[in-house]
Motif scaffolding. Structure first.
Motif, PDB file in Angstrom:
ATOM      1  N   GLN A   6      -8.346   0.831  -4.751  1.00 22.58           N
ATOM      2  CA  GLN A   6      -7.571  -0.123  -5.548  1.00 22.58           C
ATOM      3  C   GLN A   6      -7.871  -1.548  -5.055  1.00 22.58           C
ATOM      4  O   GLN A   6      -7.986  -2.470  -5.848  1.00 22.58           O
ATOM      5  CB  GLN A   6      -6.079   0.172  -5.440  1.00 22.58           C
ATOM      6  CG  GLN A   6      -5.247  -0.731  -6.336  1.00 22.58           C
ATOM      7  CD  GLN A   6      -3.770  -0.449  -6.261  1.00 22.58           C
ATOM      8  OE1 GLN A   6      -3.301   0.311  -5.407  1.00 22.58           O
ATOM      9  NE2 GLN A   6      -3.010  -1.063  -7.145  1.00 22.58           N
ATOM     10  N   ALA A  66       0.828  -1.222   0.000  1.00 24.85           N
ATOM     11  CA  ALA A  66       0.000   0.000   0.000  1.00 24.85           C
ATOM     12  C   ALA A  66       0.857   1.264   0.000  1.00 24.85           C
ATOM     13  O   ALA A  66       0.354   2.339   0.344  1.00 24.85           O
ATOM     14  CB  ALA A  66      -0.940  -0.021   1.194  1.00 24.85           C
ATOM     15  N   LYS A  69      -0.488   4.777  -0.889  1.00 28.72           N
ATOM     16  CA  LYS A  69      -1.953   4.709  -0.844  1.00 28.72           C
ATOM     17  C   LYS A  69      -2.418   5.021   0.587  1.00 28.72           C
ATOM     18  O   LYS A  69      -1.603   5.135   1.498  1.00 28.72           O
ATOM     19  CB  LYS A  69      -2.438   3.302  -1.243  1.00 28.72           C
ATOM     20  CG  LYS A  69      -1.752   2.723  -2.469  1.00 28.72           C
ATOM     21  CD  LYS A  69      -2.175   3.399  -3.752  1.00 28.72           C
ATOM     22  CE  LYS A  69      -1.159   3.181  -4.875  1.00 28.72           C
ATOM     23  NZ  LYS A  69      -0.941   1.787  -5.230  1.00 28.72           N
ATOM     24  N   THR A  76      -5.288   4.992 -15.040  1.00 24.71           N
ATOM     25  CA  THR A  76      -5.151   3.534 -15.149  1.00 24.71           C
ATOM     26  C   THR A  76      -6.465   2.997 -15.690  1.00 24.71           C
ATOM     27  O   THR A  76      -7.450   3.715 -15.836  1.00 24.71           O
ATOM     28  CB  THR A  76      -4.896   2.853 -13.787  1.00 24.71           C
ATOM     29  OG1 THR A  76      -6.147   2.703 -13.139  1.00 24.71           O
ATOM     30  CG2 THR A  76      -3.949   3.649 -12.923  1.00 24.71           C
ATOM     31  N   ARG A 102      -4.486   8.660  -6.579  1.00 24.53           N
ATOM     32  CA  ARG A 102      -4.103   9.072  -7.936  1.00 24.53           C
ATOM     33  C   ARG A 102      -4.922   8.355  -9.007  1.00 24.53           C
ATOM     34  O   ARG A 102      -4.829   8.683 -10.175  1.00 24.53           O
ATOM     35  CB  ARG A 102      -2.631   8.734  -8.203  1.00 24.53           C
ATOM     36  CG  ARG A 102      -1.642   9.464  -7.344  1.00 24.53           C
ATOM     37  CD  ARG A 102      -0.234   9.137  -7.827  1.00 24.53           C
ATOM     38  NE  ARG A 102       0.749   9.442  -6.801  1.00 24.53           N
ATOM     39  CZ  ARG A 102       1.104   8.613  -5.836  1.00 24.53           C
ATOM     40  NH1 ARG A 102       0.536   7.420  -5.750  1.00 24.53           N
ATOM     41  NH2 ARG A 102       2.016   8.969  -4.952  1.00 24.53           N
ATOM     42  N   LEU A 103      -5.684   7.369  -8.611  1.00 25.23           N
ATOM     43  CA  LEU A 103      -6.397   6.554  -9.599  1.00 25.23           C
ATOM     44  C   LEU A 103      -7.506   7.372 -10.256  1.00 25.23           C
ATOM     45  O   LEU A 103      -8.388   7.884  -9.579  1.00 25.23           O
ATOM     46  CB  LEU A 103      -6.980   5.316  -8.909  1.00 25.23           C
ATOM     47  CG  LEU A 103      -7.664   4.272  -9.771  1.00 25.23           C
ATOM     48  CD1 LEU A 103      -6.693   3.641 -10.752  1.00 25.23           C
ATOM     49  CD2 LEU A 103      -8.245   3.176  -8.866  1.00 25.23           C
ATOM     50  N   ARG A 125      -2.889   9.977 -12.092  1.00 22.18           N
ATOM     51  CA  ARG A 125      -2.335   8.892 -12.907  1.00 22.18           C
ATOM     52  C   ARG A 125      -3.511   8.138 -13.516  1.00 22.18           C
ATOM     53  O   ARG A 125      -4.423   7.736 -12.818  1.00 22.18           O
ATOM     54  CB  ARG A 125      -1.500   7.953 -12.040  1.00 22.18           C
ATOM     55  CG  ARG A 125      -0.993   6.713 -12.757  1.00 22.18           C
ATOM     56  CD  ARG A 125       0.088   6.012 -11.943  1.00 22.18           C
ATOM     57  NE  ARG A 125      -0.385   5.527 -10.654  1.00 22.18           N
ATOM     58  CZ  ARG A 125      -1.042   4.379 -10.487  1.00 22.18           C
ATOM     59  NH1 ARG A 125      -1.323   3.621 -11.518  1.00 22.18           N
ATOM     60  NH2 ARG A 125      -1.419   3.998  -9.287  1.00 22.18           N
ATOM     61  N   ASP A 152      -7.633  -4.668  -7.370  1.00 23.02           N
ATOM     62  CA  ASP A 152      -6.935  -3.896  -8.394  1.00 23.02           C
ATOM     63  C   ASP A 152      -7.765  -3.810  -9.686  1.00 23.02           C
ATOM     64  O   ASP A 152      -7.266  -4.070 -10.779  1.00 23.02           O
ATOM     65  CB  ASP A 152      -5.563  -4.532  -8.669  1.00 23.02           C
ATOM     66  CG  ASP A 152      -4.612  -3.534  -9.309  1.00 23.02           C
ATOM     67  OD1 ASP A 152      -4.922  -2.327  -9.357  1.00 23.02           O
ATOM     68  OD2 ASP A 152      -3.538  -3.954  -9.783  1.00 23.02           O
ATOM     69  N   GLY A 162      -9.131   9.433  -7.507  1.00 21.91           N
ATOM     70  CA  GLY A 162      -9.264   8.915  -6.146  1.00 21.91           C
ATOM     71  C   GLY A 162     -10.330   7.832  -6.134  1.00 21.91           C
ATOM     72  O   GLY A 162     -11.515   8.128  -6.312  1.00 21.91           O
ATOM     73  N   VAL A 201      -7.913  -0.028   0.395  1.00 14.32           N
ATOM     74  CA  VAL A 201      -6.641   0.583  -0.023  1.00 14.32           C
ATOM     75  C   VAL A 201      -7.029   1.601  -1.081  1.00 14.32           C
ATOM     76  O   VAL A 201      -7.435   1.246  -2.191  1.00 14.32           O
ATOM     77  CB  VAL A 201      -5.647  -0.464  -0.564  1.00 14.32           C
ATOM     78  CG1 VAL A 201      -4.369   0.216  -1.047  1.00 14.32           C
ATOM     79  CG2 VAL A 201      -5.335  -1.502   0.523  1.00 14.32           C
ATOM     80  N   TRP A 202      -6.980   2.849  -0.670  1.00 12.08           N
ATOM     81  CA  TRP A 202      -7.489   3.949  -1.499  1.00 12.08           C
ATOM     82  C   TRP A 202      -6.333   4.555  -2.277  1.00 12.08           C
ATOM     83  O   TRP A 202      -5.329   4.948  -1.676  1.00 12.08           O
ATOM     84  CB  TRP A 202      -8.130   4.990  -0.588  1.00 12.08           C
ATOM     85  CG  TRP A 202      -8.813   6.111  -1.304  1.00 12.08           C
ATOM     86  CD1 TRP A 202      -8.282   7.327  -1.629  1.00 12.08           C
ATOM     87  CD2 TRP A 202     -10.166   6.117  -1.769  1.00 12.08           C
ATOM     88  NE1 TRP A 202      -9.229   8.089  -2.276  1.00 12.08           N
ATOM     89  CE2 TRP A 202     -10.392   7.376  -2.379  1.00 12.08           C
ATOM     90  CE3 TRP A 202     -11.208   5.184  -1.745  1.00 12.08           C
ATOM     91  CZ2 TRP A 202     -11.617   7.717  -2.944  1.00 12.08           C
ATOM     92  CZ3 TRP A 202     -12.420   5.535  -2.311  1.00 12.08           C
ATOM     93  CH2 TRP A 202     -12.626   6.789  -2.900  1.00 12.08           C
ATOM     94  N   ASP A 203      -6.489   4.611  -3.577  1.00  9.81           N
ATOM     95  CA  ASP A 203      -5.442   5.197  -4.412  1.00  9.81           C
ATOM     96  C   ASP A 203      -5.852   6.620  -4.785  1.00  9.81           C
ATOM     97  O   ASP A 203      -6.745   6.820  -5.609  1.00  9.81           O
ATOM     98  CB  ASP A 203      -5.249   4.342  -5.672  1.00  9.81           C
ATOM     99  CG  ASP A 203      -4.103   4.857  -6.535  1.00  9.81           C
ATOM    100  OD1 ASP A 203      -3.609   5.983  -6.269  1.00  9.81           O
ATOM    101  OD2 ASP A 203      -3.713   4.145  -7.470  1.00  9.81           O
TER     102      ASP A 203
END
Ligand code: URP
Ligand code: ZN
Ligand code: ZN
Ligand code: ZN
Length: 469
Positions: free
Chosen positions: A402, A16, A19, A463, A373-374, A461, A414, A399, A369-371
């Motif tokens: 993940q 993580a 994250k 994805t 940048r997602l 980012r 993911d 945000g 698990v928080w991303d």
């Protein structure tokens, strides 16, 4: 969680780094598998909780809504039958007090017992011909809640004014979805918020106002709060901070009707920002979704008469990303407040704390698990809901989860949704929540001292991490 854990060989490790690890979201307001206004919601307890998990929510609290005259316990049993074998995450129940007789008070008491595990009841000041209680019975219902140590919740809109305005608008030929908003303006909501506060005060009862949708409603709550003898909680919605009432004027009926909900989205363009600030300032304490999805074919029942459009929109999946995008990425609230309004406060108010809403030793392993940048673009073509419409269609959010761990199982991996139908459990919510009624809070371990959080200015980012139902 713990120090010096013994980790068996072959255990999967999720890194993580960079994250945030958050307690799973708690959505305090959903309507899954509900029949209302002659239609049935598109999302049932499977697809609705599947969508919840895809968005980082690991507990939902749904509303049992009895028919007029129906036994509350019978309706509760029916909800358990619908939900228990379908839920992909844990759930609890509020029960609607949609009609009144002395027998209803007895049933409320029964539902608050250890066996049934209910600690909150919703009363409607609107929907005059189906669920509305008059003020006299609303007062008695709040007294009953207070007596039981339960929390009364209200849908605050003046049902009589809405009924009369609807008659006038339809008679004048205003039949399209904009009529829905015109029939129930902000004043109609604010008046009911104030009245609910007065009645709660007379009953010396705490109060929870669901789905606050307007600046006027928030102002009414702010004005009332210093007078209240007991706590009053306000809930707003992802819909309110993530979109607005301009959609009711869209020339496309499908589009406009897709946004019809009550209270309505507001056309005052300052509403979303004001609601975010109210959440950040603790004037409003929680954000729910009021997820109540209807297919286009059901919304079409209101073609030629806006009052027949089934009321409700999506939100259980996108609630957390929408709030992160609109509230955290803009600097209106910090990540800790985000956790409070999306999870921890709901756990406290509905007496699930610290089992839910907190990352600590002894809590359920509901983790996100928080991303931050997602990036993803919200669309009905990709969401995990069953419904064929999304009120946030086309919005870019940065945000998202993940990984989502539900009771120790990785259910969103993911970008891959790996939920199990029936994996969730029913949560009993005991009465006399210490957060609402005072008294000693359940024991939780004192957290270890920790280093200050790093600055949160992550570049975006892109994805392909969109959920695949
Ligand atoms: O439009 C809405 N909010 N539908 C669900 C029922 C309710 O009043 O919460
Ligand atoms: Zn409502
Ligand atoms: Zn459209
Ligand atoms: Zn609702």
């Amino acid at each position: 969680m713990g120090r010096n854990l013994i980790i068996p060989g072959g255990t999967r490790v999720i890194d993580a780094t960079g994250k945030l690890v958050l307690p799973g979201g708690i959505d305090p307001h959903t309507h899954l598998e509900l029949e209302m206004m002659g239609a049935k919601t598109a999302d049932d307890f499977y697809t609705g909780t599947r969508a919840a998990v895809a968005g980082g929510t690991t507990t939902v609290i749904d509303f049992v809504l009895p028919q007029k005259g129906q036994s509350l316990v019978e309706a509760y049993n029916h909800w358990r039958e619908k939900a228990d074998n379908k839920v992909c995450c844990d759930y609890a129940l509020h029960v609607g007090v949609t009609w009144w007789s002395p027998a209803v008070a007895k049933e409320m008491q029964q539902l608050c017992s250890e066996e049934y595990g209910v600690n909150s009841f919703k009363m409607f000041m609107a929907y005059r011909d189906t669920w509305m209680l008059d003020d006299y019975h609303l007062y008695i219902a709040m007294e009953t809640c207070k007596h039981l140590g339960a929390l009364p919740m209200v849908h605050a809109e003046n049902g009589h004014i809405i009924a009369r305005n609807t008659e006038k608008l339809l008679a004048a030929g205003k039949t399209d979805p904009e009529g829905h908003e015109l029939s129930r303006d902000e004043e109609v909501e604010a008046e009911a918020v104030n009245r609910a506060c007065v009645i709660a005060n007379q009953a010396n009862s705490p109060l929870y106002i669901v789905h606050m949708m307007s600046r006027s409603a928030v102002k009414a709550l702010e004005n009332a709060r210093p007078r209240q003898k007991q706590p009053v909680y306000g809930e707003t919605l992802a819909a309110t901070v993530g979109t607005d009432g301009s959609h009711y004027r869209n020339a496309c009926f499908r589009h406009a009707a897709g946004h019809v909900m009550s209270p309505p989205l507001r056309s005052d363009p300052d509403t979303p920002q004001a609601m975010l600030e109210a959440l950040a300032d603790d004037c409003v304490q929680l954000i729910g979704s009021d997820n109540c999805t209807f297919h286009e074919s059901d919304k079409a029942k209101g073609h030629g008469d806006f009052s027949k459009i089934p009321n409700g929109v999506n939100g259980v999946e996108d609630r957390m990303s929408i709030l992160w995008q609109k509230g955290v990425n803009t600097g209106i609230m910090d990540p800790c407040r985000f956790v409070a309004v999306t999870s921890a406060t709901a756990a406290r108010v509905f007496n699930l704390w610290p089992r839910k809403g907190r990352v600590c030793v002894g809590a359920d392993a509901d983790l996100v698990v928080w991303d931050p940048r997602l990036q993803r673009t919200i669309s009905a073509t990709r969401h995990a809901h069953a419904v064929d419409f999304n009120i946030f269609e086309g919005q870019n959010v940065v945000g998202s989860p993940q990984y989502v761990v539900v009771n120790g199982r990785v259910c969103f991996d993911d970008g891959d949704l790996r939920v199990v139908e029936g994996f969730g459990k029913f949560l009993k919510t005991p009465v006399m929540s210490p957060y609402v009624y005072g008294g000693e809070a359940p024991k939780a371990r004192t957290p270890e001292p920790h280093a200050p959080s790093p600055r949160l200015d992550f570049p975006a980012r892109v994805t392909n991490g969109t959920p695949t139902p």
